[in-house]
Design a protein around this motif. Structure first.
Motif, PDB file in Angstrom:
ATOM      1  N   SER A 153       0.825  -1.214   0.000  1.00  0.00           N
ATOM      2  CA  SER A 153       0.000   0.000   0.000  1.00  0.00           C
ATOM      3  C   SER A 153       0.857   1.262   0.000  1.00  0.00           C
ATOM      4  CB  SER A 153      -0.937  -0.001   1.209  1.00  0.00           C
ATOM      5  OG  SER A 153      -0.223   0.194   2.415  1.00  0.00           O
ATOM      6  N   PHE A 154       2.062   1.191   0.560  1.00  0.00           N
ATOM      7  CA  PHE A 154       2.951   2.354   0.569  1.00  0.00           C
ATOM      8  C   PHE A 154       3.426   2.718  -0.839  1.00  0.00           C
ATOM      9  CE2 PHE A 154       4.401   1.318   5.156  1.00  0.00           C
ATOM     10  CZ  PHE A 154       3.254   1.952   5.651  1.00  0.00           C
ATOM     11  N   PHE A 155       3.481   1.714  -1.715  1.00  0.00           N
ATOM     12  CA  PHE A 155       3.952   1.952  -3.076  1.00  0.00           C
ATOM     13  C   PHE A 155       2.812   2.327  -4.027  1.00  0.00           C
ATOM     14  CE2 PHE A 155       7.358  -0.856  -1.444  1.00  0.00           C
ATOM     15  CZ  PHE A 155       8.445  -0.035  -1.699  1.00  0.00           C
ATOM     16  N   ALA A 156       1.582   2.395  -3.497  1.00  0.00           N
ATOM     17  CA  ALA A 156       0.449   2.773  -4.347  1.00  0.00           C
ATOM     18  C   ALA A 156       0.668   4.190  -4.889  1.00  0.00           C
ATOM     19  CB  ALA A 156      -0.844   2.705  -3.548  1.00  0.00           C
ATOM     20  N   GLY A 157       0.491   4.353  -6.183  1.00  0.00           N
ATOM     21  CA  GLY A 157       0.670   5.658  -6.805  1.00  0.00           C
ATOM     22  C   GLY A 157       2.065   5.913  -7.335  1.00  0.00           C
ATOM     23  N   VAL A 158       3.028   5.037  -7.010  1.00  0.00           N
ATOM     24  CA  VAL A 158       4.392   5.203  -7.518  1.00  0.00           C
ATOM     25  C   VAL A 158       4.418   4.875  -9.015  1.00  0.00           C
ATOM     26  CG1 VAL A 158       6.753   4.327  -7.395  1.00  0.00           C
ATOM     27  CG2 VAL A 158       5.446   4.676  -5.298  1.00  0.00           C
ATOM     28  N   ASP A 159       5.060   5.718  -9.798  1.00  0.00           N
ATOM     29  CA  ASP A 159       5.173   5.479 -11.237  1.00  0.00           C
ATOM     30  C   ASP A 159       6.355   6.282 -11.765  1.00  0.00           C
ATOM     31  OD1 ASP A 159       4.795   4.691 -13.805  1.00  0.00           O
ATOM     32  OD2 ASP A 159       2.891   5.736 -14.115  1.00  0.00           O
ATOM     33  N   MET A 160       7.466   5.607 -12.007  1.00  0.00           N
ATOM     34  CA  MET A 160       8.676   6.285 -12.484  1.00  0.00           C
ATOM     35  C   MET A 160       9.510   5.333 -13.326  1.00  0.00           C
ATOM     36  SD  MET A 160      11.084   6.305  -9.062  1.00  0.00           S
ATOM     37  CE  MET A 160       9.828   6.961  -7.978  1.00  0.00           C
ATOM     38  N   LYS A 161      10.492   5.903 -13.991  1.00  0.00           N
ATOM     39  CA  LYS A 161      11.428   5.127 -14.798  1.00  0.00           C
ATOM     40  C   LYS A 161      12.835   5.361 -14.266  1.00  0.00           C
ATOM     41  CE  LYS A 161       9.670   3.226 -18.779  1.00  0.00           C
ATOM     42  NZ  LYS A 161      10.140   2.013 -19.459  1.00  0.00           N
ATOM     43  N   ILE A 162      13.568   4.291 -14.046  1.00  0.00           N
ATOM     44  CA  ILE A 162      14.977   4.366 -13.667  1.00  0.00           C
ATOM     45  C   ILE A 162      15.746   3.695 -14.798  1.00  0.00           C
ATOM     46  CG2 ILE A 162      16.720   3.763 -11.958  1.00  0.00           C
ATOM     47  CD1 ILE A 162      14.545   3.655  -9.858  1.00  0.00           C
ATOM     48  N   GLY A 163      16.265   4.516 -15.720  1.00  0.00           N
ATOM     49  CA  GLY A 163      16.863   3.954 -16.926  1.00  0.00           C
ATOM     50  C   GLY A 163      15.779   3.371 -17.801  1.00  0.00           C
ATOM     51  N   HIS A 164      15.916   2.073 -18.082  1.00  0.00           N
ATOM     52  CA  HIS A 164      14.899   1.378 -18.879  1.00  0.00           C
ATOM     53  C   HIS A 164      13.975   0.530 -17.995  1.00  0.00           C
ATOM     54  CE1 HIS A 164      16.794   2.560 -22.645  1.00  0.00           C
ATOM     55  NE2 HIS A 164      17.975   2.164 -22.158  1.00  0.00           N
ATOM     56  N   VAL A 165      14.085   0.712 -16.706  1.00  0.00           N
ATOM     57  CA  VAL A 165      13.313  -0.105 -15.763  1.00  0.00           C
ATOM     58  C   VAL A 165      12.129   0.702 -15.227  1.00  0.00           C
ATOM     59  CG1 VAL A 165      13.366  -1.359 -13.584  1.00  0.00           C
ATOM     60  CG2 VAL A 165      15.347  -1.423 -15.116  1.00  0.00           C
ATOM     61  N   THR A 166      10.919   0.115 -15.318  1.00  0.00           N
ATOM     62  CA  THR A 166       9.714   0.758 -14.790  1.00  0.00           C
ATOM     63  C   THR A 166       9.538   0.388 -13.320  1.00  0.00           C
ATOM     64  OG1 THR A 166       8.651   0.670 -16.963  1.00  0.00           O
ATOM     65  CG2 THR A 166       7.221   0.968 -15.039  1.00  0.00           C
TER      66      THR A 166
END
Length: 536
Positions: A153-166
């Motif tokens: 639940s803490f990661f809900a809403g997380v959306d990012m790219k680190i290099g080519h990794v979602t």
């Protein structure tokens, strides 16, 4: 061990359980959404989750065998497999391969070393501290089950790219746990120490087979199911020459003497090597010496038999005198019949315990997997689902404390709780059944889920306690020990629970909740009838 030979090793053993169950439940709130993104049905989340217990069924046997030689190496291997499993699971999003999400969960299951965790406690913690260690083990598992969905639940809403990794709410939990297992593996390498064999309970048992029995009596009390398992060894260890009176009598009175002699010989084995130094006395009396404690009742017995006219008494007298342990000899056949009946009952109770462990794990797993599929009909988000599942897990700890307090206060037995805790599963499951094509009220759904989950979770602890008291000592050690049997039964229950969700989840969420409730009620009612039939 004293309380524990190495406190750091004991803590790492508990952390292994905590992190594994946290990792196991981490994907539950988002598994259906992840499956949909990869082109699968939402109900396929049951298959995704089930891959872990299926793999754990296989790996548990290997870990149980490995724990005969080492604890550190299997725990390190477990950490490496869980790192790989989480990376594979998270990579499925970017590669858009549904097979990877299944493979990731399967590899994570291969890293489940709960059989090693249980064995570490059983083999290295002394009896006086084992209750505390077992309670800590159960608490670590319950907290892990709660923290997994909470962490998701803490990661809900997380959306990012680190290099080519979602990194989003579906993949972030897996990436996080991969890093956790890297650090845990390093801690195992640096701080975990293999237990020494000095004063080791299993070493003591190898020297004196009665060691485990004496320890068991201190914890479990005197139990006929436990004590009579070694009646044969009791008779053989007396160090006394038994006179073959029963054989003589049987051969004279019936024509089936060979079979009677074989039976009696099995029960009346003499242990000449352990005699008390009266070999010369035996030689003077034809090999069978009269011991100083012989009762006059046997003399009267031989005298009465001599008067019956068939010569039996003379034959008995020709064999010489009898030892002081004649009372045990006279009741040997009755003891054998009693022992065989107890063994049959023990087998029945063992199978019942394994069934209940399987069943409660099935209920827990099906309930947790069903929540992400059913809760959206109430408008719940991923965050709210994770918090609710965490609250379910945390509620188990205080309820276990209430059960322990009630047991001590009122002297309630394990068998009482096994029967009683089935009743909420029957009654409250019925309250979830809706005959309309609309969901039950939210308060009703939430309250009943709490009751069902807590009843199943608490009953697991009770049946494990009962299982430890009735299990044969022959299953207390080795590769296929009682800990492995319990682990396999519970793991199979998890796998079947997820399979049930996949089968019943083809329709609407309302139909899924109704069909599951009907399934819970019917199987729990059958289990109650089985416990009554076995007179648990």
């Amino acid at each position: 061990f004293e309380e524990a030979e190495d406190k750091a090793s004991e803590v790492l053993n508990l952390l292994s359980t905590f992190f594994y169950l946290c990792n196991y439940n981490l994907c539950l709130p988002t598994s259906s959404e992840y499956a949909t993104h990869l082109g699968l049905r939402a109900s396929a989340s049951g298959v995704i989750v089930a891959m872990t217990p299926l793999a754990a069924l296989l790996s548990a046997v290997v870990y149980s065998w490995w724990s005969n030689f080492s604890f550190k190496k299997p725990m390190l291997c477990s950490s490496l497999l869980l790192v790989a499993g989480n990376i594979i699971y998270a990579s499925a999003w970017d590669l858009e391969l549904s097979s990877l999400i299944l493979a990731g969960r399967f590899v994570s299951g291969l890293g489940g070393c709960r059989a090693v965790n249980r064995r570490y406690i059983a083999d290295t913690i002394s009896v006086q501290y084992r209750t505390r260690a077992s309670a800590a083990f159960v608490a670590a598992g319950a907290l892990g089950m709660a923290c997994g969905p909470l962490l998701a639940s803490f990661f809900a809403g997380v959306d990012m790219k680190i290099g080519h990794v979602t990194v989003n709410e579906m993949t972030a939990p897996a990436w996080f746990m991969a890093n956790v297992w890297v650090f845990f593996g390093a801690a195992v390498v640096l701080r975990f120490r293999e237990p020494s064999t000095t004063g080791h309970p299993k070493v003591a048992a190898a020297i004196d087979p009665r060691h485990d029995e004496m320890e068991g009596r201190e914890v479990l009390g005197d139990s006929s199911l436990y004590d009579d398992d070694d009646d044969d060894s009791d008779m053989e260890s007396q160090g006394t020459d038994y006179v073959d009176i029963v054989t003589v009598d049987a051969d004279t009175q019936n024509g089936d003497g060979h079979r009677e002699r074989a039976d009696s010989d099995e029960l009346l084995l003499a242990s000449n090597d352990e005699g008390d130094g009266d070999d010369d006395t035996r030689a003077m009396s034809g090999g069978h010496a009269r011991e100083p404690g012989v009762s006059s009742e046997m003399d009267a017995l031989t005298s009465d038999r001599a008067d019956n006219g068939n010569g039996i008494g003379k034959t008995v007298q020709s064999y010489g005198t009898v030892p002081a342990s004649t009372k045990k000899l006279a009741s040997s056949f009755k003891r054998r019949a009693k022992r065989q009946a107890q063994r049959r009952r023990r087998i029945g109770l063992t199978l019942l315990c394994l069934w209940v462990i399987f069943w409660v794990k099935l209920v827990q797993e099906a309930l947790l997997t069903e929540i992400p599929l059913a809760a959206p009909m109430y408008g719940w988000t991923t965050r709210r689902i994770g918090i609710f599942m965490a609250m379910l897990g945390l509620s188990v700890v205080p309820m276990n404390m209430v059960l322990v307090a009630a047991t001590k206060q009122f002297g309630l037995s394990d068998s009482f709780w096994i029967r009683s805790l089935q009743l909420p599963l029957v009654m409250f499951s019925g309250l979830l059944i809706s005959f309309k094509d609309e969901p039950v009220a939210l308060w009703r759904y939430v309250g009943i889920d709490f009751v069902l989950f807590v009843a199943a979770q608490v009953m697991e602890g009770v049946v494990m306690s009962y299982f430890s008291k009735i299990i044969s000592k022959r299953l207390a050690a080795g590769t296929f020990n009682s800990g492995l049997l319990a682990t396999e039964a519970g793991t199979l229950g998890r796998a079947v629970g997820n399979a049930v969700i996949t089968l019943l989840g083809q329709g609407t969420a309302v139909e899924l909740v109704r069909d599951l409730a009907t399934f819970y009620a019917s199987v729990s009612l059958s289990t109650i009838m089985l416990t009554i039939w076995l007179a648990v």
